[in-house]
Structure formats: C-alpha cells, structure tokens
Design a protein around this motif. Structure first.
Motif, PDB file in Angstrom:
ATOM      1  N   SER A 156     136.218  20.097 -35.447  1.00 39.30           N
ATOM      2  CA  SER A 156     137.192  20.440 -36.484  1.00 39.30           C
ATOM      3  C   SER A 156     136.925  21.857 -36.975  1.00 39.30           C
ATOM      4  O   SER A 156     135.888  22.452 -36.674  1.00 39.30           O
ATOM      5  CB  SER A 156     137.091  19.448 -37.656  1.00 39.30           C
ATOM      6  OG  SER A 156     135.835  19.580 -38.299  1.00 39.30           O
ATOM      7  N   TRP A 157     137.869  22.388 -37.786  1.00 34.44           N
ATOM      8  CA  TRP A 157     137.678  23.740 -38.328  1.00 34.44           C
ATOM      9  C   TRP A 157     136.394  23.794 -39.155  1.00 34.44           C
ATOM     10  O   TRP A 157     135.610  24.749 -39.047  1.00 34.44           O
ATOM     11  CB  TRP A 157     138.862  24.133 -39.201  1.00 34.44           C
ATOM     12  CG  TRP A 157     140.203  24.041 -38.559  1.00 34.44           C
ATOM     13  CD1 TRP A 157     141.283  23.346 -39.007  1.00 34.44           C
ATOM     14  CD2 TRP A 157     140.623  24.682 -37.342  1.00 34.44           C
ATOM     15  NE1 TRP A 157     142.345  23.506 -38.153  1.00 34.44           N
ATOM     16  CE2 TRP A 157     141.973  24.322 -37.124  1.00 34.44           C
ATOM     17  CE3 TRP A 157     139.990  25.504 -36.418  1.00 34.44           C
ATOM     18  CZ2 TRP A 157     142.687  24.755 -36.022  1.00 34.44           C
ATOM     19  CZ3 TRP A 157     140.709  25.947 -35.316  1.00 34.44           C
ATOM     20  CH2 TRP A 157     142.029  25.570 -35.126  1.00 34.44           C
ATOM     21  N   ARG A 158     136.176  22.784 -39.983  1.00 34.58           N
ATOM     22  CA  ARG A 158     134.986  22.760 -40.841  1.00 34.58           C
ATOM     23  C   ARG A 158     133.705  22.737 -40.001  1.00 34.58           C
ATOM     24  O   ARG A 158     132.747  23.449 -40.302  1.00 34.58           O
ATOM     25  CB  ARG A 158     135.044  21.551 -41.768  1.00 34.58           C
ATOM     26  CG  ARG A 158     133.925  21.505 -42.797  1.00 34.58           C
ATOM     27  CD  ARG A 158     134.030  20.239 -43.638  1.00 34.58           C
ATOM     28  NE  ARG A 158     135.289  20.207 -44.359  1.00 34.58           N
ATOM     29  CZ  ARG A 158     135.472  20.767 -45.542  1.00 34.58           C
ATOM     30  NH1 ARG A 158     134.476  21.414 -46.123  1.00 34.58           N
ATOM     31  NH2 ARG A 158     136.641  20.671 -46.145  1.00 34.58           N
ATOM     32  N   GLN A 171     130.528  25.455 -39.686  1.00 33.73           N
ATOM     33  CA  GLN A 171     129.131  25.077 -39.894  1.00 33.73           C
ATOM     34  C   GLN A 171     128.268  25.455 -38.697  1.00 33.73           C
ATOM     35  O   GLN A 171     127.146  25.955 -38.860  1.00 33.73           O
ATOM     36  CB  GLN A 171     129.045  23.578 -40.181  1.00 33.73           C
ATOM     37  CG  GLN A 171     129.639  23.179 -41.527  1.00 33.73           C
ATOM     38  CD  GLN A 171     129.592  21.677 -41.762  1.00 33.73           C
ATOM     39  OE1 GLN A 171     129.443  20.886 -40.818  1.00 33.73           O
ATOM     40  NE2 GLN A 171     129.727  21.264 -43.014  1.00 33.73           N
ATOM     41  N   VAL A 172     128.790  25.225 -37.490  1.00 34.03           N
ATOM     42  CA  VAL A 172     128.035  25.602 -36.285  1.00 34.03           C
ATOM     43  C   VAL A 172     127.849  27.109 -36.224  1.00 34.03           C
ATOM     44  O   VAL A 172     126.786  27.607 -35.809  1.00 34.03           O
ATOM     45  CB  VAL A 172     128.769  25.097 -35.021  1.00 34.03           C
ATOM     46  CG1 VAL A 172     128.153  25.698 -33.764  1.00 34.03           C
ATOM     47  CG2 VAL A 172     128.730  23.580 -34.952  1.00 34.03           C
ATOM     48  N   ARG A 173     128.860  27.828 -36.669  1.00 34.77           N
ATOM     49  CA  ARG A 173     128.794  29.299 -36.664  1.00 34.77           C
ATOM     50  C   ARG A 173     127.614  29.811 -37.485  1.00 34.77           C
ATOM     51  O   ARG A 173     127.067  30.887 -37.191  1.00 34.77           O
ATOM     52  CB  ARG A 173     130.105  29.854 -37.196  1.00 34.77           C
ATOM     53  CG  ARG A 173     130.216  31.360 -37.191  1.00 34.77           C
ATOM     54  CD  ARG A 173     131.528  31.814 -37.799  1.00 34.77           C
ATOM     55  NE  ARG A 173     131.594  33.264 -37.863  1.00 34.77           N
ATOM     56  CZ  ARG A 173     131.072  33.975 -38.864  1.00 34.77           C
ATOM     57  NH1 ARG A 173     130.457  33.342 -39.861  1.00 34.77           N
ATOM     58  NH2 ARG A 173     131.151  35.291 -38.853  1.00 34.77           N
ATOM     59  N   SER A 228     122.879  33.336 -34.453  1.00 32.11           N
ATOM     60  CA  SER A 228     123.698  34.494 -34.110  1.00 32.11           C
ATOM     61  C   SER A 228     124.432  34.294 -32.788  1.00 32.11           C
ATOM     62  O   SER A 228     125.527  34.821 -32.592  1.00 32.11           O
ATOM     63  CB  SER A 228     122.825  35.760 -34.043  1.00 32.11           C
ATOM     64  OG  SER A 228     121.785  35.594 -33.078  1.00 32.11           O
ATOM     65  N   HIS A 229     123.815  33.519 -31.855  1.00 36.04           N
ATOM     66  CA  HIS A 229     124.448  33.294 -30.557  1.00 36.04           C
ATOM     67  C   HIS A 229     125.734  32.483 -30.711  1.00 36.04           C
ATOM     68  O   HIS A 229     126.778  32.850 -30.148  1.00 36.04           O
ATOM     69  CB  HIS A 229     123.476  32.571 -29.627  1.00 36.04           C
ATOM     70  CG  HIS A 229     124.028  32.310 -28.255  1.00 36.04           C
ATOM     71  ND1 HIS A 229     124.397  33.330 -27.394  1.00 36.04           N
ATOM     72  CD2 HIS A 229     124.293  31.140 -27.596  1.00 36.04           C
ATOM     73  CE1 HIS A 229     124.853  32.811 -26.267  1.00 36.04           C
ATOM     74  NE2 HIS A 229     124.797  31.483 -26.364  1.00 36.04           N
ATOM     75  N   PHE A 230     125.667  31.410 -31.483  1.00 36.18           N
ATOM     76  CA  PHE A 230     126.862  30.603 -31.703  1.00 36.18           C
ATOM     77  C   PHE A 230     127.915  31.374 -32.506  1.00 36.18           C
ATOM     78  O   PHE A 230     129.113  31.224 -32.276  1.00 36.18           O
ATOM     79  CB  PHE A 230     126.500  29.308 -32.420  1.00 36.18           C
ATOM     80  CG  PHE A 230     125.840  28.292 -31.527  1.00 36.18           C
ATOM     81  CD1 PHE A 230     125.776  28.477 -30.149  1.00 36.18           C
ATOM     82  CD2 PHE A 230     125.261  27.143 -32.064  1.00 36.18           C
ATOM     83  CE1 PHE A 230     125.173  27.539 -29.330  1.00 36.18           C
ATOM     84  CE2 PHE A 230     124.647  26.198 -31.243  1.00 36.18           C
ATOM     85  CZ  PHE A 230     124.598  26.402 -29.881  1.00 36.18           C
ATOM     86  N   ARG A 231     127.446  32.174 -33.441  1.00 43.70           N
ATOM     87  CA  ARG A 231     128.391  32.982 -34.219  1.00 43.70           C
ATOM     88  C   ARG A 231     129.142  33.952 -33.308  1.00 43.70           C
ATOM     89  O   ARG A 231     130.356  34.138 -33.437  1.00 43.70           O
ATOM     90  CB  ARG A 231     127.663  33.740 -35.323  1.00 43.70           C
ATOM     91  CG  ARG A 231     128.612  34.568 -36.194  1.00 43.70           C
ATOM     92  CD  ARG A 231     127.923  35.139 -37.423  1.00 43.70           C
ATOM     93  NE  ARG A 231     126.894  36.109 -37.076  1.00 43.70           N
ATOM     94  CZ  ARG A 231     125.593  35.913 -37.243  1.00 43.70           C
ATOM     95  NH1 ARG A 231     125.157  34.750 -37.751  1.00 43.70           N
ATOM     96  NH2 ARG A 231     124.716  36.833 -36.903  1.00 43.70           N
TER      97      ARG A 231
END
Length: 430
Positions: A20-22, A26-28, A32-35
């Motif tokens: 989901s967007w939320r 949160q994962v972001r 830094s890699h996921f972001r």
C-alpha cells in the motif's frame, strides 16, 4: 548467503508493487537503498495522491523526492498563492489539484500548471468573486469540482465561465442554494463531451421541458451524459423533460427532505431510463413506492432509505442480475442481511453496517459465492457500555474476529474493508 540488498532491483520493485502507499513510505525509511529504489521508480507511485498542509515543514529533499516520483495528484489544505508557485516549481507536470480551505481570494497562479486536467476547489473561507481564473485552463481541464464555496459572482458569469471549458467530461457544482439556474441547457450546449454531472438543484417547481435539452439536440437525439447526480432534489419531472437522458447509465438522487411529498417522482425517472445500470437513492419516499419500477438492467444499487424485507424481495425480482449493493436502511438492518445470499446470489460487492447484525447472519455472507469485496461501514465501537461518549473509531475485537472467521470460511476469497478509501480529490458531499 547473499545479502537481501544484493538481490536484483527488478525483484524488489516487484515486491514493492504489492504494498500500500503507507507501507511503501515506511519501507522507504528503512535504508538508503530502498529509498533510492522507491523514489526512482515512477511506476510504483502511479495513481498516488498527496495531501500537503503547513508548507513551512517541507524542505528541498522532500520536494526533490516528490519530483523524482513524478507525483501528479496533490491536495493543498489552507494554502496561499505562494504555495501554488512553490508547487508549480517542483511539480510542473501536475495533472490533478485540490484546493481545500483556500485562504486567498484569487487563484490566478493556476495558469502556471500547463498540464492540469483535474481541478477541485472546496470549503473556501474567502468568497470567490470571479471565475476568470478558469479561462487560461479552458483547453486543458477535463474535470472540475466546485463544492462548498461562497460564490458572490452572478450566476450568469459562473455559467459563462464554465461553458468555456469545452473539454470537460466531469462537472461537480455544489452550492448552498444561492445559484438560481432555470435550465442546464445552456451549459450542456457547450460541454458536448460531458459524461458526468453532479449538481445541487433546489427547486420545487416542474422542470421546464428543455431543462436537459441543449441547442444542438433535436428530435430523438440524446445527450452523451452517462452519470448524473442531483443533490437536494425535490423537483417535478415529466418524461418529456427526461427524453434527452435516455442513455444515462448511472443516477444518484439525494433528496432535499427525508419526509417525502405526496408524489414519488422517482417513478418517472425509472420509467424514462431504460439503460440504467446504477441507481443510488438517499432519502425521499420508502423503497416500496418505486421498487416495482426498477429496470431489469440494474447492476448496482445504493439504498439509504426506509425499507422492509418484502421490498428487497421485489428488488431481487426486478433486478435479478445485481452485482453491487450498498444497503443503509433507516431502521435496523438485522433482519435484512440474512436474506441477501438467497435474494442476490450474483453479488460481487456489498456494503453494509454490522451493528445489530448477529454473528451467524454476518457469517452467512459466505454463501455469496461470487462475493469478492465486503465493506463494513460502521467500524467503530464503545469499549465501556456505561460511558457512551467514549467511542473508538476502529474495528472492534468482535468485528475483527468476524472478519477473520468469514475469510477462513471463504478461503480468503472475500476482501473485507473497514474504512472507506476515497480519492482525496473527490467531493465529500456524496
């Protein structure tokens, strides 16, 4: 063992697509890699809508991350002109914008958004004296919504401004009754591509024979309009008035009063719309007054009216192929839910309230073999029966258990929603 961070980016993007967007946000924040992966993948944010308030909190990295995601839909709350200038600098390709509680009189900065297609203005604290700001958008806007806005301009000026938006496919205009429009034919003459119209119409008179008849129509011609919503409706109609609407597929009537008048005018609407697929009725006469007039073409039905179990039996006969049902009777629905599997076996989507419904009746919904989405509209509870003022607006333990039991019985075929997921740009009047 290979580090999870060394997995191919394509694999992570596939995993992120199920979030989901939320959850994505949160994962972001985890690393830094996921972001980097999330911000650089525009496809993951397609359809994402953002609500902005208190612009002083947003720094350059925040705006840069939005620009990287190509965010195209934004709702601005309590904004000012300078905020629109800031928004156009970072998101020049914005295609959808909502101004909620706009605090300044002018909105001329909208001309800076050269790709804006959807515009919503709602709950403005400052009176809107002119709609001239719409003129630069006349060749690009496809959807316009003006709701709960104090319009001090003459109705002729407003209608002239709206008539310039010749590419509109959707128009929402909700007001407090100050706008007196004897006929919609003038607007419909210019807006030849209009498919969806939502209009506040406070009148007790019989509509004129040309109310829905634009000048370019003649004889047996009909409008392209497919979706019509009428708020605060209490007008008299004839079949001659409704003749241009014979192609209408969706009709929503929000009656002005819950206490109906002597004549049920909805009967005239239903007998004049042979292709109607969706009907939504709020208030007015009880269902028994027009149940016998429902067209067999109906696939979706919303009833926020007074009704009895025998009325639903009539509906099941008149509309045997119903796939979507939203049921909010004025009285308790405890004796209605148990009837649904037998009366409407083709239901795919169901919206109900669960309070006063027994556990066994709720779980009988498993018998709806085609049901894939169930929305529970009253997901709140009172933890302390001795303190009715203490209300928790989230699913109760009982409701959570019922949902779990229902999903087990259906092998998780049914998705249960306990809060409405609305588009932030849509009007909340309907």
């Amino acid at each position: 063992m290979t580090s999870v961070l060394q997995l191919p980016a394509e694999l992570w993007l596939q995993v992120f697509s199920f979030l989901s967007w939320r959850d994505k946000l949160q994962v972001r924040c985890t690393c830094s890699h996921f972001r980097y992966l999330l911000d650089k993948s525009c496809s993951l944010w397609r359809g994402f809508s953002l609500v902005l308030r208190d612009f002083s909190r947003y720094n350059r990295p925040f705006w840069r991350s939005l620009a990287q995601r190509h965010v195209g839909s934004v709702s601005v709350r309590s904004g000012k002109k300078k905020h629109l200038r800031q928004l156009s600098t970072w998101l020049p390709a914005l295609h959808a914008l909502r101004l909620d509680d706009w605090t300044e009189g002018g909105v001329s900065e909208l001309k800076q958004f050269h790709r804006l297609q959807r515009l919503s203005i709602t709950s403005c604290s400052i009176p809107v004296k002119s709609l001239d700001f719409l003129f630069p958008l006349s060749h690009q806007l496809t959807q316009l919504s003006i709701c709960n806005v104090q319009l001090t301009c003459p109705s002729s000026h407003l209608l002239a401004a709206v008539s310039q938006l010749t590419r509109l496919t959707s128009l929402v205009l909700h007001h407090n009754g100050s706008l007196r429009v004897p006929t919609l034919s003038g607007i419909l003459t210019h807006l030849t591509e209009l498919k969806q119209l939502s209009w506040t119409m406070i009148t007790y008179r019989t509509l004129s024979h040309d109310f829905f008849s634009p000048a370019h129509l003649s004889g047996a011609d009909t409008l392209q309009l497919s979706d019509l919503q009428l708020l605060n409706y209490d007008a008299v109609v004839t079949q001659e008035v409704l003749q241009p609407l014979s192609r209408l597929h969706s009709l929503s009537i929000f009656h002005l009063y819950s206490v109906p008048g002597p004549t049920c005018h909805l009967q005239t609407w239903l007998t004049s719309l042979p292709q109607l697929r969706s009907l939504s009725v709020h208030g007015g006469h009880p269902l028994a007054a027009y149940a016998d007039f429902l067209p067999s073409s109906l696939l979706s039905l919303t009833l926020c009216v007074d009704l009895q179990p025998e009325d639903l039996q009539v509906v099941s006969i008149r509309a045997p192929h119903l796939e979507q049902l939203h049921l909010e009777p004025w009285s308790s629905s405890s004796n209605l839910v148990r009837l649904l599997p037998q009366l409407f076996p083709h239901l795919r989507t169901l919206r109900i309230r669960h309070h006063h419904v027994s556990d066994s009746d709720f779980l009988q919904l498993q018998q709806l073999q085609r049901l894939n989405t169930l929305e529970v509209l009253d997901s709140y509870y009172r933890p302390d029966p001795t303190d009715p003022s203490w209300v928790v607006y989230e699913p109760s333990p009982r409701l959570l258990q019922l949902i779990s039991d229902l999903q087990k019985l259906t092998n998780h075929r049914v998705r249960v929603i306990t809060s409405s997921h609305r588009d932030p740009l849509t009007c909340h009047c309907v």
